[in-house]
Enzyme design. Structure first.
Site, short mmCIF file in Angstrom:
data_model
loop_
_atom_site.label_atom_id
_atom_site.label_comp_id
_atom_site.label_asym_id
_atom_site.label_seq_id
_atom_site.Cartn_x
_atom_site.Cartn_y
_atom_site.Cartn_z
N GLY A 39 26.01 35.77 35.64
CA GLY A 39 25.80 35.00 36.66
C GLY A 39 25.24 33.62 36.49
O GLY A 39 25.59 32.78 37.24
N SER A 40 24.46 33.59 35.59
CA SER A 40 24.22 32.03 35.11
C SER A 40 25.08 31.28 34.59
O SER A 40 25.55 30.10 34.74
CB SER A 40 22.79 31.99 34.37
OG SER A 40 21.76 32.74 35.18
N SER A 81 19.52 29.63 32.91
CA SER A 81 19.13 31.27 32.95
C SER A 81 18.22 31.47 34.33
O SER A 81 17.22 31.04 34.29
CB SER A 81 18.11 31.66 31.74
OG SER A 81 17.97 32.95 31.65
N SER A 83 16.79 34.07 35.19
CA SER A 83 15.35 34.77 34.79
C SER A 83 14.42 33.79 33.64
O SER A 83 13.45 34.09 33.94
CB SER A 83 15.61 36.17 34.29
OG SER A 83 16.43 36.07 32.99
N THR A 86 16.88 35.39 29.10
CA THR A 86 18.27 35.91 28.42
C THR A 86 18.12 35.45 27.07
O THR A 86 18.13 34.11 26.58
CB THR A 86 19.41 35.45 29.28
OG1 THR A 86 19.10 35.90 30.43
CG2 THR A 86 20.58 35.96 28.61
N ARG A 133 23.36 36.35 40.20
CA ARG A 133 24.92 36.09 40.73
C ARG A 133 24.59 35.64 42.37
O ARG A 133 25.73 35.08 42.99
CB ARG A 133 25.80 37.30 40.66
CG ARG A 133 25.08 38.77 41.35
CD ARG A 133 25.90 39.68 41.13
NE ARG A 133 25.53 40.87 41.90
CZ ARG A 133 24.61 41.61 41.61
NH1 ARG A 133 23.75 41.54 40.63
NH2 ARG A 133 24.59 42.75 42.39
N GLU A 213 30.01 43.92 39.42
CA GLU A 213 28.45 44.13 39.76
C GLU A 213 27.98 44.28 41.19
O GLU A 213 27.20 45.15 41.18
CB GLU A 213 27.67 42.79 39.38
CG GLU A 213 27.63 42.32 37.82
CD GLU A 213 26.81 41.17 37.55
OE1 GLU A 213 25.54 41.36 37.68
OE2 GLU A 213 27.26 40.11 37.00
N HIS A 229 53.85 35.07 29.55
CA HIS A 229 54.21 35.23 28.33
C HIS A 229 53.46 36.40 27.56
O HIS A 229 53.81 36.47 26.29
CB HIS A 229 53.70 33.55 27.37
CG HIS A 229 54.16 32.53 28.22
ND1 HIS A 229 55.50 32.04 27.81
CD2 HIS A 229 53.70 31.93 29.21
CE1 HIS A 229 55.59 31.00 28.89
NE2 HIS A 229 54.70 30.98 29.64
N LYS A 323 19.09 45.34 28.74
CA LYS A 323 18.43 44.43 28.09
C LYS A 323 16.91 45.01 27.87
O LYS A 323 16.43 44.49 26.74
CB LYS A 323 17.84 43.49 29.26
CG LYS A 323 19.10 42.42 29.63
CD LYS A 323 18.85 41.50 30.70
CE LYS A 323 20.02 40.55 31.04
NZ LYS A 323 19.78 39.64 32.30
O1 PA5 Z 1 24.16 38.97 37.32
C1 PA5 Z 1 23.35 39.46 36.21
O2 PA5 Z 1 22.48 40.15 36.60
C2 PA5 Z 1 23.55 39.14 34.89
O3 PA5 Z 1 25.30 38.58 34.83
C3 PA5 Z 1 22.74 37.89 34.63
O4 PA5 Z 1 23.01 36.83 35.08
C4 PA5 Z 1 23.14 38.00 32.91
O5 PA5 Z 1 22.36 38.91 32.27
C5 PA5 Z 1 21.95 36.60 32.56
O6 PA5 Z 1 20.76 36.64 33.12
P1 PA5 Z 1 20.03 35.35 33.53
O7 PA5 Z 1 20.99 34.95 34.74
O8 PA5 Z 1 18.52 35.92 33.93
O9 PA5 Z 1 19.98 34.58 32.46
#
Ligand code: PA5
Length: 328
Positions: A39-40, A81, A83, A86, A133, A213, A229, A323
């Site tokens: 998501g990041s 990130s 969180s 990561t 996300r 997700e 292709h 994780k």
């Molecule tokens: O959507 C999610 O939870 C993941 O795709 C996270 O974004 C990914 O694991 C990375 O974590 P962060 O966005 O905290 O860096």
């Protein structure tokens, strides 16, 4: 209204927050490198599309460390990130810091915020929220503003404002209905999202990740013209998979090559009996607004897919488990 729907509704406000954010000063650079996962990492995809429209290169690194070429460039590295914890992104920040590259960071906190403070890195804190996300407006907006502060791109405030206006109009307008139709056509099927150039490829990647997700369903994406292709041939031997198990969604954008539209029509015809679940075109003038217009519809589709299956779109327990296991 479910929590994830409320969070999608917050996207315009997140983009406006980023447009108004006070941004630290960065060392000047000629190109960018965004480090981020999931998501990041999508913030990096957005930045790459935005920069490309200005004839500038912003690369995205989704993995450990840095790409081999990074140490030699005059680049602004932006670590994203949600969180701040990561491990792949943190390893890239450490590698960039050790290599003496100019690094900036954006996060809600975590180890990334600590590193930024210890190493005096330019840092833009984004408001904490439910899920990475669901913070796409904050994270992409902060990344763009940091890249502008490094002189890599220009015009981010106006672009974020336009993106917010377009997203707001869509959310209040026909996007929920369009998304509901696409989701109904994807019911019980694996979503396959076809982009048609760099902007729609970034959107297709977002649709895929949101179907995974939020919808908790497998999904993949691919992009024209490359898929003509190879992938177009790959439907032939298993027609029942194409007709009964998957749904292809074509994404279009006004900025794509004029030939692409005809290509998409011919591709859909030649792939038959592959089920086409919908075609969605971008709205807005600038590239950021056009990209986020597709994001809005895709996000709503993913939530509608979850609702059809009676699933809560918010938790992603398996990512958390993975994780945790890696941390042990
Ligand atoms: O959507 C999610 O939870 C993941 O795709 C996270 O974004 C990914 O694991 C990375 O974590 P962060 O966005 O905290 O860096």
């Amino acid at each position: 209204m479910s929590l994830m729907r409320r969070l999608i509704d917050e996207l315009p406000a997140q983009l406006r927050w980023a447009a108004a954010a006070e941004v630290p000063e960065l060392a000047l650079a000629t190109e960018g490198l965004v480090l981020g996962m999931g998501g990041s990492g999508f913030a990096g995809d957005v930045a790459a599309v935005f920069a490309e429209a200005q004839g500038v290169r912003v690369a995205v690194h989704k993995g450990y460390g840095l790409p081999g070429w990074a140490a030699a460039g005059h680049i602004a590295v932006v670590a994203v990130s949600h969180s701040g914890n990561t491990e792949e992104t943190l390893s890239g920040v450490e590698a960039a810091h050790t290599a003496g590259l100019a690094v900036a960071a954006t996060a809600t906190g975590g180890v990334l915020a600590q590193r930024a403070s210890e190493w005096s890195l330019p840092y833009l804190a984004v408001p904490p929220g439910a899920q990475p996300r669901a913070a796409a407006g904050y994270l992409a907006g902060a990344t763009l503003r940091l890249l502008e502060s490094a002189g890599v791109v220009t015009g981010t405030v106006a672009a974020l404002t336009e993106a917010a206006d377009v997203a707001e109009a869509l959310l209040a307008g026909d996007a929920p209905a369009v998304a509901g139709e696409v989701a109904a056509s994807l019911r019980g099927r694996i979503g396959i999202i076809y982009g048609s150039g760099p902007l729609t490829a970034a959107a297709a990647g977002r649709w895929k990740a949101q179907l995974n997700e939020n919808g908790k369903v497998p999904a993949w994406w691919s992009v024209l013209p490359e898929l003509d292709h190879n992938e177009i041939v790959g439907w032939a031997a298993l027609p029942a998979i194409g007709s009964d198990a998957v749904g292809v969604v074509f994404l279009h954008d006004g900025g794509e090559d004029a030939r692409t539209h005809r290509r998409a029509q011919l591709t859909a015809e030649l792939m038959a009996p592959v089920h086409v679940a919908g075609t969605v075109a971008s709205r807005g003038a600038g590239p950021l607004a056009r990209l986020f217009s597709l994001v809005v519809v895709g996000d709503l589709v993913s939530v509608a897919v979850a609702e059809q299956a009676g699933i809560d779109p918010v938790p992603v327990a398996v990512i958390e488990r993975l994780k945790k296991a890696l941390a042990e």
